[in-house]
Enzyme design. Structure first.
Site, mmCIF file in Angstrom:
data_model
loop_
_atom_site.group_PDB
_atom_site.id
_atom_site.type_symbol
_atom_site.label_atom_id
_atom_site.label_comp_id
_atom_site.label_asym_id
_atom_site.label_seq_id
_atom_site.Cartn_x
_atom_site.Cartn_y
_atom_site.Cartn_z
ATOM 1 N N ASP A 50 -53.622 34.175 -4.665
ATOM 2 C CA ASP A 50 -54.489 33.000 -4.662
ATOM 3 C C ASP A 50 -55.810 33.385 -5.312
ATOM 4 O O ASP A 50 -56.040 34.563 -5.636
ATOM 5 C CB ASP A 50 -54.722 32.498 -3.228
ATOM 6 C CG ASP A 50 -54.909 30.982 -3.152
ATOM 7 O OD1 ASP A 50 -55.715 30.455 -3.934
ATOM 8 O OD2 ASP A 50 -54.245 30.348 -2.318
ATOM 9 N N ASN A 103 -45.239 28.326 -5.049
ATOM 10 C CA ASN A 103 -45.869 27.191 -4.372
ATOM 11 C C ASN A 103 -47.136 26.690 -5.044
ATOM 12 O O ASN A 103 -47.477 25.505 -4.934
ATOM 13 C CB ASN A 103 -46.178 27.612 -2.927
ATOM 14 C CG ASN A 103 -47.202 26.713 -2.267
ATOM 15 O OD1 ASN A 103 -46.893 25.584 -1.862
ATOM 16 N ND2 ASN A 103 -48.435 27.195 -2.154
ATOM 17 N N TYR A 168 -49.470 15.918 -13.714
ATOM 18 C CA TYR A 168 -48.915 16.587 -12.535
ATOM 19 C C TYR A 168 -47.436 16.247 -12.399
ATOM 20 O O TYR A 168 -46.595 17.133 -12.168
ATOM 21 C CB TYR A 168 -49.689 16.142 -11.299
ATOM 22 C CG TYR A 168 -49.234 16.752 -9.997
ATOM 23 C CD1 TYR A 168 -49.538 18.066 -9.668
ATOM 24 C CD2 TYR A 168 -48.534 15.991 -9.062
ATOM 25 C CE1 TYR A 168 -49.147 18.623 -8.459
ATOM 26 C CE2 TYR A 168 -48.140 16.536 -7.847
ATOM 27 C CZ TYR A 168 -48.446 17.849 -7.554
ATOM 28 O OH TYR A 168 -48.060 18.381 -6.359
ATOM 29 N N VAL A 201 -47.507 15.321 2.302
ATOM 30 C CA VAL A 201 -47.752 16.280 3.376
ATOM 31 C C VAL A 201 -49.199 16.200 3.828
ATOM 32 O O VAL A 201 -50.122 16.129 3.009
ATOM 33 C CB VAL A 201 -47.426 17.715 2.906
ATOM 34 C CG1 VAL A 201 -47.610 18.701 4.050
ATOM 35 C CG2 VAL A 201 -45.998 17.777 2.369
#
Length: 263
Positions: A50, A103, A168, A201
């Site tokens: 990250d 992810n 996206y 989510v």
């Protein structure tokens, strides 16, 4: 907006995940942080990549008492040299990778008229390109050890034709094609590849930026199940797909979206 009370999910236990070497991109915040937590809870050896230093260090500290303390490695995944160096370092430290969770992503909104060639290339680098090159790096290790699992994270957004997300959605649609192609090419090497498709989510970022009470009502009205999808729901599916319980699952898309068909 007020947080609704949610019953914490108790994850199933997958003994074969213990000691597995798991790499998670975008693991410092959001869904990624729950993936780190869930796999560490299975006794897996977790490395997460990250650029959110503060959140990532905080997460690593919080999970330091796990059977294997998760290791944070700062890496800008849009920098392919840095990406390659990160995987090489993990290979040297761990001796290979068993599971890759692709992810990392960013769903910033944009208007079509505002998109420049530079912004387009940046969005593809942030949301698509690194998935291929992370997989490429992992595959080199997985072939040597006789197999592995790659899970690429897509999105329900392009299945619904969401607004202000054209780039996206382009990337996320491509991820499903990428996953199927990789599954076919890598099956002979005993490497399983699937796509995980989350719905709307409830992450801190989504709640802070876009999930107003009106938006939440719209989401719920479009779902078969009138309960919000939580980060734990995505992690629960991911644990299964990474485990030997899913040993015959490859080349498919697995949705965790409460049956969201739009509204």
């Amino acid at each position: 907006m007020a947080e609704q009370a949610v019953q914490p999910l108790v994850y199933a236990t997958y003994p074969d995940l213990r000691d597995k070497r798991v790499v998670i991109t975008g693991g410092g915040t959001g869904i990624g942080s729950e993936l780190v937590t869930a796999f560490a809870g299975q006794g897996a050896r977790v490395w997460f990549l990250d650029i959110a230093d503060e959140a990532s260090h905080k997460l690593a500290d919080a999970l330091s008492g796990s059977a294997h303390a998760p290791q944070y490695r700062r890496c800008d995944l849009t920098d392919l040299n840095a990406l390659a160096a990160a995987f090489a370092a993990i290979d040297q430290e761990a001796g290979g990778i068993d599971v890759l969770l692709n992810n990392a992503a960013n769903d910033d909104r944009h208007e079509i008229d505002d998109v420049t060639p530079a912004y387009y290339e940046n969005r593809m680098a942030v949301n698509l390109r690194h998935q291929f090159f992370c997989a490429q790096a992992a595959v080199r290790m997985m072939r040597k050890q006789g197999g592995g699992v790659i899970l690429n994270f897509g999105s329900i957004s392009w299945h619904l034709a969401s607004s202000q997300l054209s780039l996206y959605m382009t990337a996320k649609a491509a991820i499903e094609g990428l996953s199927r192609g990789m599954a076919r090419d890598l099956g002979a090497d005993n490497i399983r590849v699937n796509a995980v498709i989350p719905g709307a989510v409830r992450t801190p970022r989504q709640q802070a930026l876009w999930h107003t009470p009106e938006e939440e009502a719209r989401i719920l009205s479009g779902q078969c199940l009138r309960e919000r999808v939580e980060m734990q729901d995505v992690a629960a599916l991911t644990l299964f797909l990474a485990s030997d319980n899913a040993r015959r699952c490859s080349g498919r898309e697995y949705f965790v979206d409460a049956g969201w068909y739009g509204a």
